[in-house]
Design an enzyme around this catalytic site. Structure first.
Site, PDB file in Angstrom:
ATOM      1  N   SER A  62      -0.999  -0.350  -0.103  1.00 11.12           N
ATOM      2  CA  SER A  62      -2.431  -0.467  -0.269  1.00 11.12           C
ATOM      3  C   SER A  62      -3.085   0.222   0.933  1.00 11.12           C
ATOM      4  CB  SER A  62      -2.792  -1.923  -0.549  1.00 11.12           C
ATOM      5  OG  SER A  62      -3.661  -2.501   0.334  1.00 11.12           O
ATOM      6  N   HIS A  75      -3.015   0.966  -4.360  1.00 12.30           N
ATOM      7  CA  HIS A  75      -4.242   0.274  -4.777  1.00 12.30           C
ATOM      8  C   HIS A  75      -5.409   1.251  -4.749  1.00 12.30           C
ATOM      9  CE1 HIS A  75      -2.719  -4.047  -3.678  1.00 12.30           C
ATOM     10  NE2 HIS A  75      -2.101  -3.518  -4.715  1.00 12.30           N
ATOM     11  N   ASP A 115       0.545  -8.091  -2.431  1.00 10.56           N
ATOM     12  CA  ASP A 115       1.032  -7.455  -3.652  1.00 10.56           C
ATOM     13  C   ASP A 115       2.344  -6.735  -3.353  1.00 10.56           C
ATOM     14  OD1 ASP A 115      -0.246  -4.886  -5.927  1.00 10.56           O
ATOM     15  OD2 ASP A 115       1.093  -6.576  -6.278  1.00 10.56           O
TER      16      ASP A 115
END
Lengths: 288, 190
Positions: free
Chosen positions: B11, B38, B131
Protein backbone atom coordinates in the site's frame (compact mmCIF):
# COMPACT_ATOMS: atom_id res chain seq x y z
CA UNK A 1 10.52 -44.23 -2.23
CA UNK A 2 8.78 -41.71 0.01
CA UNK A 3 5.19 -41.88 1.24
CA UNK A 4 2.62 -40.61 -1.21
CA UNK A 5 1.33 -37.37 0.38
CA UNK A 6 -2.10 -37.94 -1.07
CA UNK A 7 -2.50 -41.35 0.56
CA UNK A 8 -3.68 -41.18 4.13
CA UNK A 9 -3.39 -43.60 7.06
CA UNK A 10 -6.22 -45.74 5.71
CA UNK A 11 -4.45 -46.12 2.41
CA UNK A 12 -7.07 -44.01 0.62
CA UNK A 13 -6.04 -41.50 -1.96
CA UNK A 14 -7.68 -38.22 -1.18
CA UNK A 15 -7.24 -34.89 -2.87
CA UNK A 16 -6.34 -31.66 -1.16
CA UNK A 17 -8.74 -29.66 0.98
CA UNK A 18 -9.22 -27.35 -1.97
CA UNK A 19 -10.28 -30.28 -4.15
CA UNK A 20 -12.77 -31.21 -1.43
CA UNK A 21 -14.09 -27.65 -1.33
CA UNK A 22 -14.46 -27.62 -5.10
CA UNK A 23 -16.44 -30.85 -4.90
CA UNK A 24 -18.69 -29.47 -2.16
CA UNK A 25 -19.42 -26.36 -4.18
CA UNK A 26 -20.33 -28.47 -7.20
CA UNK A 27 -22.72 -30.53 -5.07
CA UNK A 28 -24.18 -27.38 -3.49
CA UNK A 29 -24.90 -25.79 -6.86
CA UNK A 30 -26.42 -29.00 -8.15
CA UNK A 31 -28.61 -29.20 -5.04
CA UNK A 32 -29.73 -25.59 -5.42
CA UNK A 33 -30.56 -26.13 -9.07
CA UNK A 34 -32.60 -29.23 -8.45
CA UNK A 35 -34.38 -27.94 -5.39
CA UNK A 36 -34.98 -24.29 -6.25
CA UNK A 37 -34.36 -24.01 -9.97
CA UNK A 38 -31.62 -21.38 -9.72
CA UNK A 39 -28.67 -22.27 -11.89
CA UNK A 40 -25.35 -20.97 -10.57
CA UNK A 41 -23.36 -23.82 -12.06
CA UNK A 42 -21.77 -21.58 -14.66
CA UNK A 43 -20.88 -18.73 -12.38
CA UNK A 44 -17.19 -17.77 -12.14
CA UNK A 45 -15.71 -20.10 -9.49
CA UNK A 46 -13.38 -17.70 -7.68
CA UNK A 47 -15.99 -15.04 -6.88
CA UNK A 48 -18.64 -17.69 -6.21
CA UNK A 49 -16.35 -19.39 -3.70
CA UNK A 50 -15.83 -16.07 -1.86
CA UNK A 51 -19.55 -15.48 -1.59
CA UNK A 52 -20.29 -19.01 -0.45
CA UNK A 53 -17.63 -18.65 2.25
CA UNK A 54 -19.24 -15.40 3.36
CA UNK A 55 -22.61 -17.09 3.62
CA UNK A 56 -20.98 -19.85 5.67
CA UNK A 57 -19.74 -17.20 8.10
CA UNK A 58 -23.19 -15.64 8.14
CA UNK A 59 -24.90 -18.94 8.92
CA UNK A 60 -22.11 -19.93 11.30
CA UNK A 61 -21.30 -23.26 9.69
CA UNK A 62 -17.88 -24.75 9.21
CA UNK A 63 -18.27 -26.60 5.93
CA UNK A 64 -20.00 -26.10 2.61
CA UNK A 65 -21.76 -29.41 3.16
CA UNK A 66 -23.23 -28.01 6.39
CA UNK A 67 -24.38 -24.96 4.44
CA UNK A 68 -25.96 -27.24 1.86
CA UNK A 69 -27.90 -28.97 4.61
CA UNK A 70 -29.35 -25.63 5.74
CA UNK A 71 -30.05 -24.45 2.21
CA UNK A 72 -31.88 -27.56 1.10
CA UNK A 73 -34.07 -27.65 4.20
CA UNK A 74 -34.63 -23.94 4.90
CA UNK A 75 -35.76 -21.64 2.08
CA UNK A 76 -34.91 -18.59 4.20
CA UNK A 77 -31.25 -19.57 4.03
CA UNK A 78 -31.55 -19.97 0.26
CA UNK A 79 -33.04 -16.49 0.15
CA UNK A 80 -30.03 -15.11 2.00
CA UNK A 81 -27.59 -16.88 -0.30
CA UNK A 82 -29.52 -15.62 -3.30
CA UNK A 83 -29.04 -12.09 -2.02
CA UNK A 84 -25.31 -12.74 -1.57
CA UNK A 85 -25.03 -14.07 -5.10
CA UNK A 86 -27.07 -11.41 -6.81
CA UNK A 87 -26.12 -8.14 -5.16
CA UNK A 88 -23.22 -6.67 -7.08
CA UNK A 89 -21.72 -3.76 -5.23
CA UNK A 90 -21.76 -0.63 -7.32
CA UNK A 91 -22.07 3.16 -7.03
CA UNK A 92 -24.03 5.90 -8.74
CA UNK A 93 -22.14 7.20 -11.76
CA UNK A 94 -19.41 4.63 -11.14
CA UNK A 95 -16.72 5.28 -13.76
CA UNK A 96 -17.83 8.83 -14.56
CA UNK A 97 -15.93 8.61 -17.86
CA UNK A 98 -18.42 5.99 -19.00
CA UNK A 99 -21.38 8.28 -18.42
CA UNK A 100 -19.59 11.14 -20.12
CA UNK A 101 -18.97 8.90 -23.14
CA UNK A 102 -22.58 7.71 -23.07
CA UNK A 103 -23.72 11.32 -23.17
CA UNK A 104 -21.38 12.16 -26.02
CA UNK A 105 -21.76 9.04 -28.18
CA UNK A 106 -25.02 7.26 -27.40
CA UNK A 107 -27.43 10.07 -26.52
CA UNK A 108 -27.17 11.75 -29.96
CA UNK A 109 -28.13 8.43 -31.51
CA UNK A 110 -31.03 7.95 -29.11
CA UNK A 111 -32.32 11.37 -30.13
CA UNK A 112 -32.80 10.15 -33.68
CA UNK A 113 -35.47 7.65 -32.62
CA UNK A 114 -39.01 8.85 -31.86
CA UNK A 115 -39.03 6.30 -29.06
CA UNK A 116 -36.13 4.21 -27.70
CA UNK A 117 -35.64 1.35 -25.26
CA UNK A 118 -32.64 0.74 -23.01
CA UNK A 119 -32.08 -2.49 -21.11
CA UNK A 120 -30.11 -2.38 -17.87
CA UNK A 121 -29.37 -6.07 -17.45
CA UNK A 122 -28.52 -7.20 -13.92
CA UNK A 123 -29.54 -3.88 -12.36
CA UNK A 124 -28.99 -5.11 -8.78
CA UNK A 125 -29.86 -2.38 -6.25
CA UNK A 126 -30.44 0.22 -8.96
CA UNK A 127 -27.60 2.72 -8.71
CA UNK A 128 -26.93 2.50 -12.45
CA UNK A 129 -30.62 2.78 -13.31
CA UNK A 130 -31.03 6.03 -11.38
CA UNK A 131 -27.77 7.37 -12.83
CA UNK A 132 -29.04 6.70 -16.35
CA UNK A 133 -32.46 8.13 -15.53
CA UNK A 134 -30.83 11.35 -14.32
CA UNK A 135 -28.65 11.52 -17.42
CA UNK A 136 -31.61 10.96 -19.74
CA UNK A 137 -33.69 13.56 -17.92
CA UNK A 138 -30.93 16.13 -18.22
CA UNK A 139 -30.66 15.38 -21.93
CA UNK A 140 -34.40 15.88 -22.38
CA UNK A 141 -35.01 12.24 -23.26
CA UNK A 142 -36.94 11.11 -20.18
CA UNK A 143 -40.26 10.73 -21.92
CA UNK A 144 -38.87 9.32 -25.16
CA UNK A 145 -36.77 6.55 -23.67
CA UNK A 146 -38.11 3.64 -21.67
CA UNK A 147 -35.61 1.87 -19.44
CA UNK A 148 -36.08 -1.82 -18.65
CA UNK A 149 -34.24 -2.70 -15.46
CA UNK A 150 -34.00 -6.43 -14.86
CA UNK A 151 -32.46 -8.65 -12.22
CA UNK A 152 -32.62 -12.29 -11.17
CA UNK A 153 -33.74 -11.40 -7.66
CA UNK A 154 -37.21 -10.00 -6.94
CA UNK A 155 -36.26 -8.65 -3.51
CA UNK A 156 -33.35 -6.73 -4.97
CA UNK A 157 -35.61 -5.34 -7.69
CA UNK A 158 -37.98 -4.04 -5.04
CA UNK A 159 -35.08 -2.29 -3.41
CA UNK A 160 -34.05 -0.78 -6.73
CA UNK A 161 -37.59 0.38 -7.34
CA UNK A 162 -37.66 2.19 -3.99
CA UNK A 163 -34.65 4.29 -4.93
CA UNK A 164 -33.20 4.86 -1.47
CA UNK A 165 -29.41 4.91 -1.22
CA UNK A 166 -27.15 5.43 1.81
CA UNK A 167 -26.87 9.09 2.72
CA UNK A 168 -23.20 8.72 3.58
CA UNK A 169 -22.48 7.83 -0.06
CA UNK A 170 -23.92 11.04 -1.44
CA UNK A 171 -20.65 12.93 -1.25
CA UNK A 172 -18.88 10.27 -3.36
CA UNK A 173 -21.83 10.11 -5.76
CA UNK A 174 -21.90 13.90 -6.12
CA UNK A 175 -18.25 13.88 -7.19
CA UNK A 176 -18.95 11.11 -9.69
CA UNK A 177 -21.99 12.95 -11.03
CA UNK A 178 -20.01 16.13 -11.61
CA UNK A 179 -17.21 14.28 -13.41
CA UNK A 180 -19.81 12.51 -15.53
CA UNK A 181 -20.98 15.86 -16.90
CA UNK A 182 -24.03 16.39 -14.70
CA UNK A 183 -25.72 19.69 -15.47
CA UNK A 184 -27.54 20.40 -12.22
CA UNK A 185 -26.94 20.15 -8.48
CA UNK A 186 -26.95 16.47 -7.58
CA UNK A 187 -28.77 17.18 -4.33
CA UNK A 188 -31.82 18.30 -6.33
CA UNK A 189 -32.50 14.67 -7.14
CA UNK A 190 -32.94 13.33 -3.63
CA UNK A 191 -34.40 14.10 -0.23
CA UNK A 192 -32.66 13.05 2.98
CA UNK A 193 -34.78 10.68 5.01
CA UNK A 194 -33.25 9.14 8.19
CA UNK A 195 -30.06 7.44 6.91
CA UNK A 196 -31.26 7.32 3.38
CA UNK A 197 -31.31 9.52 0.32
CA UNK A 198 -34.70 9.04 -1.31
CA UNK A 199 -34.41 9.72 -5.02
CA UNK A 200 -37.23 11.46 -6.86
CA UNK A 201 -40.04 9.12 -7.93
CA UNK A 202 -40.38 10.99 -11.18
CA UNK A 203 -36.99 9.62 -12.25
CA UNK A 204 -38.52 6.16 -12.63
CA UNK A 205 -41.77 7.17 -14.29
CA UNK A 206 -40.46 5.63 -17.47
CA UNK A 207 -38.56 2.72 -15.91
CA UNK A 208 -39.91 -0.82 -15.90
CA UNK A 209 -38.47 -3.07 -13.21
CA UNK A 210 -38.88 -6.76 -14.06
CA UNK A 211 -37.40 -10.07 -13.05
CA UNK A 212 -35.23 -11.72 -15.67
CA UNK A 213 -32.60 -14.44 -15.43
CA UNK A 214 -29.76 -13.89 -17.89
CA UNK A 215 -28.70 -17.54 -17.66
CA UNK A 216 -32.07 -19.09 -18.43
CA UNK A 217 -34.53 -16.57 -19.85
CA UNK A 218 -34.99 -15.66 -23.50
CA UNK A 219 -34.87 -12.33 -25.27
CA UNK A 220 -37.97 -10.32 -24.48
CA UNK A 221 -37.69 -7.18 -26.57
CA UNK A 222 -35.47 -5.29 -28.98
CA UNK A 223 -33.31 -2.52 -27.56
CA UNK A 224 -31.40 0.49 -28.79
CA UNK A 225 -28.91 0.15 -25.96
CA UNK A 226 -28.04 -2.58 -23.47
CA UNK A 227 -26.07 -1.67 -20.35
CA UNK A 228 -24.53 -4.61 -18.51
CA UNK A 229 -21.56 -3.43 -16.51
CA UNK A 230 -19.62 -5.60 -14.10
CA UNK A 231 -22.32 -8.28 -14.14
CA UNK A 232 -20.74 -10.79 -16.48
CA UNK A 233 -17.51 -10.81 -14.49
CA UNK A 234 -19.43 -13.09 -12.12
CA UNK A 235 -20.16 -15.58 -14.91
CA UNK A 236 -17.76 -18.15 -16.30
CA UNK A 237 -16.73 -18.01 -19.94
CA UNK A 238 -19.43 -20.35 -21.13
CA UNK A 239 -22.23 -18.36 -19.49
CA UNK A 240 -20.71 -15.11 -20.75
CA UNK A 241 -20.91 -16.45 -24.29
CA UNK A 242 -24.53 -17.42 -23.73
CA UNK A 243 -25.36 -13.92 -22.48
CA UNK A 244 -23.49 -12.29 -25.39
CA UNK A 245 -25.68 -14.30 -27.77
CA UNK A 246 -28.76 -13.11 -25.87
CA UNK A 247 -27.61 -9.49 -26.06
CA UNK A 248 -26.82 -9.73 -29.76
CA UNK A 249 -30.29 -11.09 -30.36
CA UNK A 250 -31.84 -8.33 -28.25
CA UNK A 251 -30.10 -5.40 -29.91
CA UNK A 252 -31.50 -3.48 -32.86
CA UNK A 253 -29.03 -2.87 -35.66
CA UNK A 254 -26.78 0.03 -34.61
CA UNK A 255 -27.85 -0.61 -31.04
CA UNK A 256 -25.11 -0.06 -28.44
CA UNK A 257 -23.75 -2.58 -25.95
CA UNK A 258 -22.10 -1.08 -22.86
CA UNK A 259 -19.81 -3.18 -20.68
CA UNK A 260 -17.75 -2.56 -17.53
CA UNK A 261 -14.30 -1.00 -17.52
CA UNK A 262 -12.40 -4.29 -17.45
CA UNK A 263 -14.74 -6.28 -19.67
CA UNK A 264 -14.53 -6.68 -23.42
CA UNK A 265 -16.28 -8.19 -26.43
CA UNK A 266 -12.97 -9.49 -27.70
CA UNK A 267 -13.03 -13.29 -27.89
CA UNK A 268 -16.81 -13.36 -27.48
CA UNK A 269 -18.91 -15.17 -30.11
CA UNK A 270 -20.23 -11.97 -31.70
CA UNK A 271 -17.05 -9.93 -31.70
CA UNK A 272 -17.26 -9.44 -35.48
CA UNK A 273 -20.81 -8.12 -35.26
CA UNK A 274 -19.80 -4.97 -33.39
CA UNK A 275 -17.75 -1.93 -34.18
CA UNK A 276 -15.95 -0.17 -31.37
CA UNK A 277 -17.56 3.13 -30.40
CA UNK A 278 -15.23 3.75 -27.46
CA UNK A 279 -12.64 1.11 -26.58
CA UNK A 280 -11.68 2.82 -23.33
CA UNK A 281 -15.23 3.08 -22.01
CA UNK A 282 -16.36 -0.25 -23.53
CA UNK A 283 -19.11 1.00 -25.83
CA UNK A 284 -19.79 -1.18 -28.86
CA UNK A 285 -22.24 -0.69 -31.72
CA UNK A 286 -23.94 -3.63 -33.41
CA UNK A 287 -23.43 -3.45 -37.14
CA UNK A 288 -24.56 -6.88 -38.26
CA UNK B 1 10.13 -26.62 -7.12
CA UNK B 2 8.74 -24.82 -10.13
CA UNK B 3 7.04 -21.62 -9.04
CA UNK B 4 4.36 -20.39 -11.36
CA UNK B 5 3.11 -17.21 -9.80
CA UNK B 6 4.57 -14.51 -7.58
CA UNK B 7 1.93 -12.37 -5.89
CA UNK B 8 3.07 -9.09 -4.37
CA UNK B 9 1.07 -6.71 -2.19
CA UNK B 10 1.71 -3.18 -0.97
CA UNK B 11 0.00 0.00 0.00
CA UNK B 12 1.78 3.20 1.07
CA UNK B 13 5.16 3.36 -0.70
CA UNK B 14 4.27 0.50 -3.01
CA UNK B 15 4.96 2.16 -6.34
CA UNK B 16 8.59 2.80 -5.47
CA UNK B 17 8.98 -0.62 -3.86
CA UNK B 18 7.50 -2.48 -6.87
CA UNK B 19 9.65 -0.49 -9.26
CA UNK B 20 12.82 -1.25 -7.34
CA UNK B 21 11.98 -4.92 -7.07
CA UNK B 22 11.06 -5.35 -10.72
CA UNK B 23 14.03 -3.42 -12.04
CA UNK B 24 16.46 -5.72 -10.23
CA UNK B 25 14.68 -8.98 -11.02
CA UNK B 26 16.76 -11.32 -13.20
CA UNK B 27 15.15 -12.42 -16.47
CA UNK B 28 15.53 -16.04 -15.37
CA UNK B 29 12.78 -15.51 -12.80
CA UNK B 30 10.03 -16.03 -15.31
CA UNK B 31 7.03 -16.82 -13.13
CA UNK B 32 3.98 -14.64 -13.71
CA UNK B 33 4.06 -11.66 -11.34
CA UNK B 34 0.85 -10.13 -10.01
CA UNK B 35 0.90 -6.87 -8.08
CA UNK B 36 -1.88 -5.60 -5.84
CA UNK B 37 -1.29 -1.99 -4.88
CA UNK B 38 -3.95 -0.11 -2.93
CA UNK B 39 -5.43 2.52 -5.23
CA UNK B 40 -8.35 4.90 -5.01
CA UNK B 41 -11.27 4.45 -7.42
CA UNK B 42 -10.35 7.64 -9.20
CA UNK B 43 -6.89 6.27 -9.99
CA UNK B 44 -6.53 6.73 -13.72
CA UNK B 45 -6.56 3.44 -15.56
CA UNK B 46 -3.13 2.54 -16.85
CA UNK B 47 -1.10 5.09 -14.91
CA UNK B 48 0.45 2.61 -12.48
CA UNK B 49 1.10 0.17 -15.27
CA UNK B 50 2.85 2.73 -17.49
CA UNK B 51 4.94 4.06 -14.60
CA UNK B 52 6.14 0.56 -13.84
CA UNK B 53 6.70 -0.30 -17.51
CA UNK B 54 9.37 2.37 -17.59
CA UNK B 55 11.48 0.33 -15.16
CA UNK B 56 10.97 -3.06 -16.65
CA UNK B 57 11.64 -4.95 -19.87
CA UNK B 58 8.98 -7.59 -19.38
CA UNK B 59 5.43 -6.58 -20.33
CA UNK B 60 3.38 -4.82 -17.64
CA UNK B 61 -0.39 -4.64 -17.99
CA UNK B 62 -3.69 -4.36 -16.15
CA UNK B 63 -5.56 -7.56 -16.89
CA UNK B 64 -9.12 -7.71 -18.18
CA UNK B 65 -11.59 -10.13 -16.67
CA UNK B 66 -10.86 -13.74 -17.79
CA UNK B 67 -7.49 -12.81 -19.32
CA UNK B 68 -5.04 -15.75 -19.37
CA UNK B 69 -2.09 -15.55 -16.97
CA UNK B 70 1.22 -15.73 -18.83
CA UNK B 71 4.70 -16.43 -17.55
CA UNK B 72 7.25 -13.60 -17.53
CA UNK B 73 4.42 -11.06 -17.53
CA UNK B 74 3.78 -8.49 -14.85
CA UNK B 75 0.15 -7.78 -14.05
CA UNK B 76 -1.16 -4.87 -11.99
CA UNK B 77 -4.51 -5.09 -10.24
CA UNK B 78 -6.90 -2.46 -11.69
CA UNK B 79 -8.44 0.20 -9.46
CA UNK B 80 -11.85 -0.34 -7.88
CA UNK B 81 -11.94 -4.08 -8.53
CA UNK B 82 -10.70 -7.07 -6.54
CA UNK B 83 -8.35 -9.19 -8.63
CA UNK B 84 -8.43 -12.96 -8.23
CA UNK B 85 -6.92 -15.88 -10.11
CA UNK B 86 -8.72 -19.00 -11.21
CA UNK B 87 -7.60 -21.88 -13.39
CA UNK B 88 -4.98 -19.98 -15.33
CA UNK B 89 -7.00 -16.82 -15.83
CA UNK B 90 -7.74 -13.64 -13.95
CA UNK B 91 -11.13 -12.99 -12.40
CA UNK B 92 -12.44 -9.61 -11.28
CA UNK B 93 -15.13 -8.68 -8.79
CA UNK B 94 -16.56 -5.42 -7.51
CA UNK B 95 -17.29 -6.84 -4.06
CA UNK B 96 -17.15 -4.67 -0.96
CA UNK B 97 -13.84 -3.16 0.03
CA UNK B 98 -11.81 -5.31 2.39
CA UNK B 99 -10.15 -3.22 5.10
CA UNK B 100 -11.19 -0.18 3.03
CA UNK B 101 -9.20 -1.49 0.07
CA UNK B 102 -10.26 -2.48 -3.42
CA UNK B 103 -8.05 -4.06 -4.79
CA UNK B 104 -7.35 -6.00 -1.63
CA UNK B 105 -4.11 -7.91 -1.21
CA UNK B 106 -5.81 -10.55 0.97
CA UNK B 107 -8.41 -11.28 -1.71
CA UNK B 108 -5.71 -11.78 -4.35
CA UNK B 109 -3.43 -13.83 -2.11
CA UNK B 110 -6.22 -16.12 -0.90
CA UNK B 111 -7.20 -16.97 -4.45
CA UNK B 112 -3.53 -17.49 -5.37
CA UNK B 113 -3.12 -19.84 -2.40
CA UNK B 114 -6.08 -21.94 -3.54
CA UNK B 115 -5.14 -21.98 -7.23
CA UNK B 116 -1.37 -22.38 -7.04
CA UNK B 117 -0.67 -23.95 -3.63
CA UNK B 118 3.00 -24.95 -3.35
CA UNK B 119 3.78 -23.29 -6.69
CA UNK B 120 2.94 -19.84 -5.28
CA UNK B 121 5.17 -17.19 -3.79
CA UNK B 122 3.63 -14.34 -1.79
CA UNK B 123 5.47 -11.13 -0.97
CA UNK B 124 4.24 -8.41 1.40
CA UNK B 125 5.94 -5.03 1.08
CA UNK B 126 5.50 -1.59 2.61
CA UNK B 127 2.08 -0.39 3.68
CA UNK B 128 0.08 1.43 6.32
CA UNK B 129 -2.50 -1.22 7.20
CA UNK B 130 -2.84 -4.97 7.81
CA UNK B 131 -4.05 -6.05 4.38
CA UNK B 132 -2.13 -9.04 3.06
CA UNK B 133 -1.37 -10.67 6.42
CA UNK B 134 -4.20 -13.22 6.28
CA UNK B 135 -3.56 -13.81 2.58
CA UNK B 136 0.13 -14.47 3.08
CA UNK B 137 -0.72 -16.93 5.84
CA UNK B 138 -3.04 -18.72 3.40
CA UNK B 139 -0.25 -19.00 0.81
CA UNK B 140 2.08 -20.42 3.43
CA UNK B 141 -0.58 -22.82 4.70
CA UNK B 142 -1.04 -24.27 1.22
CA UNK B 143 2.68 -24.95 0.89
CA UNK B 144 3.76 -21.78 -0.90
CA UNK B 145 6.60 -19.45 0.03
CA UNK B 146 6.04 -16.36 2.20
CA UNK B 147 8.40 -13.39 1.87
CA UNK B 148 8.08 -10.18 3.87
CA UNK B 149 9.97 -6.95 3.38
CA UNK B 150 12.06 -6.17 6.44
CA UNK B 151 9.80 -3.78 8.38
CA UNK B 152 12.75 -1.61 9.43
CA UNK B 153 13.53 -0.92 5.77
CA UNK B 154 9.94 -0.35 4.63
CA UNK B 155 8.54 3.11 3.91
CA UNK B 156 5.63 2.09 6.15
CA UNK B 157 6.15 -0.92 8.40
CA UNK B 158 2.56 -1.70 9.41
CA UNK B 159 1.89 -4.11 6.56
CA UNK B 160 5.09 -6.17 6.94
CA UNK B 161 4.65 -6.20 10.71
CA UNK B 162 1.09 -7.51 10.38
CA UNK B 163 2.25 -10.18 7.94
CA UNK B 164 4.97 -11.34 10.34
CA UNK B 165 2.42 -11.55 13.14
CA UNK B 166 0.15 -13.72 10.99
CA UNK B 167 2.60 -16.28 9.66
CA UNK B 168 6.16 -17.57 9.85
CA UNK B 169 7.85 -16.03 6.83
CA UNK B 170 10.38 -17.99 4.81
CA UNK B 171 12.42 -14.82 4.41
CA UNK B 172 12.40 -11.31 5.90
CA UNK B 173 14.53 -9.15 3.66
CA UNK B 174 15.29 -5.58 2.70
CA UNK B 175 13.84 -4.78 -0.72
CA UNK B 176 17.19 -4.98 -2.55
CA UNK B 177 17.76 -8.58 -1.44
CA UNK B 178 14.38 -9.93 -2.53
CA UNK B 179 15.30 -10.34 -6.24
CA UNK B 180 18.34 -12.46 -5.34
CA UNK B 181 16.21 -14.60 -3.02
CA UNK B 182 13.65 -15.13 -5.76
CA UNK B 183 16.40 -16.11 -8.18
CA UNK B 184 17.59 -18.69 -5.64
CA UNK B 185 14.07 -20.13 -5.27
CA UNK B 186 13.21 -20.23 -8.92
CA UNK B 187 16.43 -20.93 -10.71
CA UNK B 188 18.93 -22.70 -8.46
CA UNK B 189 18.78 -26.42 -7.82
CA UNK B 190 17.97 -27.26 -4.16
Amino acid sequence: MGADPLTDAHGWRSGSLDDLEALEIELLLEGIHRRYGFDFREYAPASLRRRVRRRMDGEKVETISALQDLILHDPAVMERLLLDLSINVTAMFRDPGFYAAFRALVVPQLRTYPFARIWVAGCSTGEEVYSLAILLAEEGLADRVRVYATDINQAVLEQARLGVFPLDKMQEYTQNYIKAGGTRAFSEYYVARYDGAQFARSLVDNVVFAQHNLATDAAFNEFHAIVCRNVMIYFDKSLQEHVHRLFHESLATFGVLALGQKETIRFSPHEESYEVLDEHEKLYRKVR
Amino acid sequence: MSYELIAVGASWGGLHAFGTLLAALPDEVDAAIVLAQHRGPGSVRGTLESLLQQHVARPVSEPDDKEPIERAHVYVAPADYHLLVDRGRFALTTDERVQYARPSVDVLFESVATAYRERAIGIVLTGANADGAAGLAAIKERGGVAIVQDPASAARRQMPDAALAATVADAVLPLEEIPRFLYGLCCEAP
